[in-house]
Design a protein around this motif. Structure first.
Motif, mmCIF file in Angstrom:
data_model
loop_
_atom_site.group_PDB
_atom_site.id
_atom_site.type_symbol
_atom_site.label_atom_id
_atom_site.label_comp_id
_atom_site.label_asym_id
_atom_site.label_seq_id
_atom_site.Cartn_x
_atom_site.Cartn_y
_atom_site.Cartn_z
ATOM 1 N N GLY A 65 -9.890 -17.057 1.816
ATOM 2 C CA GLY A 65 -9.251 -17.556 3.026
ATOM 3 C C GLY A 65 -8.946 -19.034 2.992
ATOM 4 N N ARG A 67 -7.062 -22.121 1.635
ATOM 5 C CA ARG A 67 -5.728 -22.133 1.023
ATOM 6 C C ARG A 67 -5.641 -23.000 -0.231
ATOM 7 N NH1 ARG A 67 -2.284 -23.095 6.459
ATOM 8 N NH2 ARG A 67 -3.953 -24.620 6.759
ATOM 9 N N GLN A 68 -6.588 -23.897 -0.445
ATOM 10 C CA GLN A 68 -6.659 -24.693 -1.683
ATOM 11 C C GLN A 68 -5.388 -25.496 -1.929
ATOM 12 O OE1 GLN A 68 -9.410 -25.095 -3.161
ATOM 13 N NE2 GLN A 68 -10.663 -23.288 -2.755
ATOM 14 N N PHE A 69 -4.836 -26.097 -0.874
ATOM 15 C CA PHE A 69 -3.683 -26.969 -1.072
ATOM 16 C C PHE A 69 -4.087 -28.152 -1.949
ATOM 17 C CE2 PHE A 69 -1.972 -25.619 3.340
ATOM 18 C CZ PHE A 69 -1.392 -24.497 2.782
ATOM 19 N N ASP A 75 -9.805 -22.348 -6.888
ATOM 20 C CA ASP A 75 -9.637 -21.076 -6.172
ATOM 21 C C ASP A 75 -10.521 -19.973 -6.732
ATOM 22 O OD1 ASP A 75 -8.322 -19.669 -4.072
ATOM 23 O OD2 ASP A 75 -7.118 -18.626 -5.564
ATOM 24 N N ASP A 98 -9.543 -26.719 5.086
ATOM 25 C CA ASP A 98 -8.320 -27.226 5.699
ATOM 26 C C ASP A 98 -8.091 -26.797 7.133
ATOM 27 O OD1 ASP A 98 -7.865 -24.790 3.960
ATOM 28 O OD2 ASP A 98 -6.021 -24.755 5.124
ATOM 29 N N TYR A 103 -14.647 -17.392 7.222
ATOM 30 C CA TYR A 103 -14.322 -17.101 5.823
ATOM 31 C C TYR A 103 -15.590 -16.643 5.084
ATOM 32 C CZ TYR A 103 -10.504 -20.141 7.351
ATOM 33 O OH TYR A 103 -9.470 -20.708 8.055
ATOM 34 N N ASN A 280 -6.873 -17.252 11.798
ATOM 35 C CA ASN A 280 -5.714 -17.518 12.658
ATOM 36 C C ASN A 280 -6.055 -17.174 14.107
ATOM 37 O OD1 ASN A 280 -3.631 -18.088 10.490
ATOM 38 N ND2 ASN A 280 -4.297 -16.043 9.875
#
Length: 380
Positions: A65, A67-69, A75, A98, A103, A280
């Motif tokens: 969950g 996002r690992q921007f 990841d 983030d 999660y 979300n």
């Protein structure tokens, strides 16, 4: 608020554990199962120093969950974004939590998740990223996360060998022996008075006239150590207890790490309001129970408006013939300042989750999940 760094060190290793009162070799973290909970605030940096203490296999951790921007190498997808960490080696996972949400993390090399390598990951809101429903539950009303999983007695290496034998002889591993709640369950036994109901259900599905469910027996290894039976105070398979106070509104986070099972969660005497799905925010909707597939997570609110007592939380199998005994946890109301003993079992029958093949029920739940009206729309 300045971002903080949450730093932890993990030793991933084999452990002997009895998650359903039957001892097996599993993969644990720092000598325990499930792995430790990680809690951070949105925007914080999470830094996990992972030491692979297993002697014969590599390991990676996936943060389900997140996002690992900007940090795809963290990841934890073996042979895709990261090479497995070899035995005796160390890897530091460092990434930003983030956005707020519910999660979990799990092993992503071979079938290590099914071997017990998983744990919960909670990202709290922050002044910069507030949750729109924070005022709807009481201070102190955040319950421990409910992490669900399915568990087999056959080890994962034998499972994998059977599943990989496509060109020779595919060996189906069968249904799980036990459903675990926060790593705890009771193999082929029920703590509740609904024993005969469960026997009837299983025997109908199996075509087996013989009784297959037994009472949960306590097994003491020694005079000093009580670890196995579900009634032993320090048992690794004692039922999970969620303590509440009458009149308060609570938030319960639920996530599923199952390998096979679609599950349903139902709280005796309580409706639930769904407010979050997979990190979300959703338009709140009220349900009697929740379907949850592998990899999904939800946050629900419920009000502790029953009389002080203990109540059942049932977790049953959906979407498949239920050949695994439903899992049970306990919702324990405090009586003034004196909470009931942790293992005070509810007197009533556990609630029965919906029929396994009620597809209309599944569709109605799915269609109820809608983004909040204030959610930013994706770009065109």
């Amino acid at each position: 608020m300045a971002a903080a760094t949450v730093e932890v060190t993990w030793d991933v290793e084999y452990v002997l554990w009895a998650p359903d009162c039957q001892q097996r070799v599993m993969i644990g973290i720092n000598g325990r199962f499930p792995g430790p909970n990680i809690t951070a605030r949105a925007g914080d940096v999470i830094s996990v120093t992972m030491n692979n203490k297993m002697h014969t296999e590599g390991v990676v951790i996936h943060w389900h969950g997140i996002r690992q921007f900007g940090t795809p190498w963290a990841d934890g997808t073996a042979s895709i974004s990261q090479c497995a960490v070899n035995p005796g080696e160390t890897f530091v996972y460092k990434f930003v939590a983030d956005k707020p949400g519910t999660y979990f993390y799990h092993g992503h090399f071979g079938m290590q998740r099914a071997a017990g390598l998983y744990g919960s990951l909670i990202v709290l809101d922050s002044p910069e990223q507030p949750e729109p429903f924070r005022h709807q539950y009481d201070d102190g009303g955040e319950l421990p996360m409910m992490l669900l999983s399915d568990w087999w007695h056959q080890n994962v290496y034998a499972q994998a060998a059977g599943l990989d034998g496509k060109d020779r002889h595919f060996e189906w591993i069968g249904e799980p022996q036990t459903i675990l709640i926060n790593g705890r369950g009771q193999f082929e036994c029920t703590l509740g008075p609904a024993r005969k109901s469960f026997e009837k259900l299983l025997n109908q599905e199996r075509g087996d006239p013989a009784s297959t469910i037994r009472r949960c027996a306590a097994t003491r290894r020694s005079a000093e150590e009580e670890r196995v039976g579900p009634y032993c105070p320090r048992s690794q398979c004692a039922p999970v207890v969620f303590n509440v106070e009458q009149g308060k509104t609570y938030r319960l986070r639920i996530a599923s790490t199952t390998s096979l099972s679609l599950l349903n969660v139902k709280i005796q005497g309580n409706k639930m309001t769904v407010v979050e799905a997979d990190g979300n925010h959703v338009e709140p909707f009220v349900v009697d129970d929740i379907d949850i597939y592998s990899g999904e997570s939800y946050s629900v609110f419920f009000k502790a408006d029953q009389k002080p007592a203990s109540y059942w939380i049932s977790v049953g199998v959906r979407g498949r013939h239920p050949k695994t005994v439903p899992a049970l946890a306990i919702l324990s109301y405090g009586n003034g300042n004196a909470a009931p003993p942790p293992l005070q079992l509810p007197a009533g029958e556990p609630p029965v989750t919906p029929a396994w093949n009620d597809t209309q029920r599944s569709k109605a739940f799915t269609y109820s999940i809608r983004a909040r009206k204030d959610t930013n729309r994706p770009p065109p």
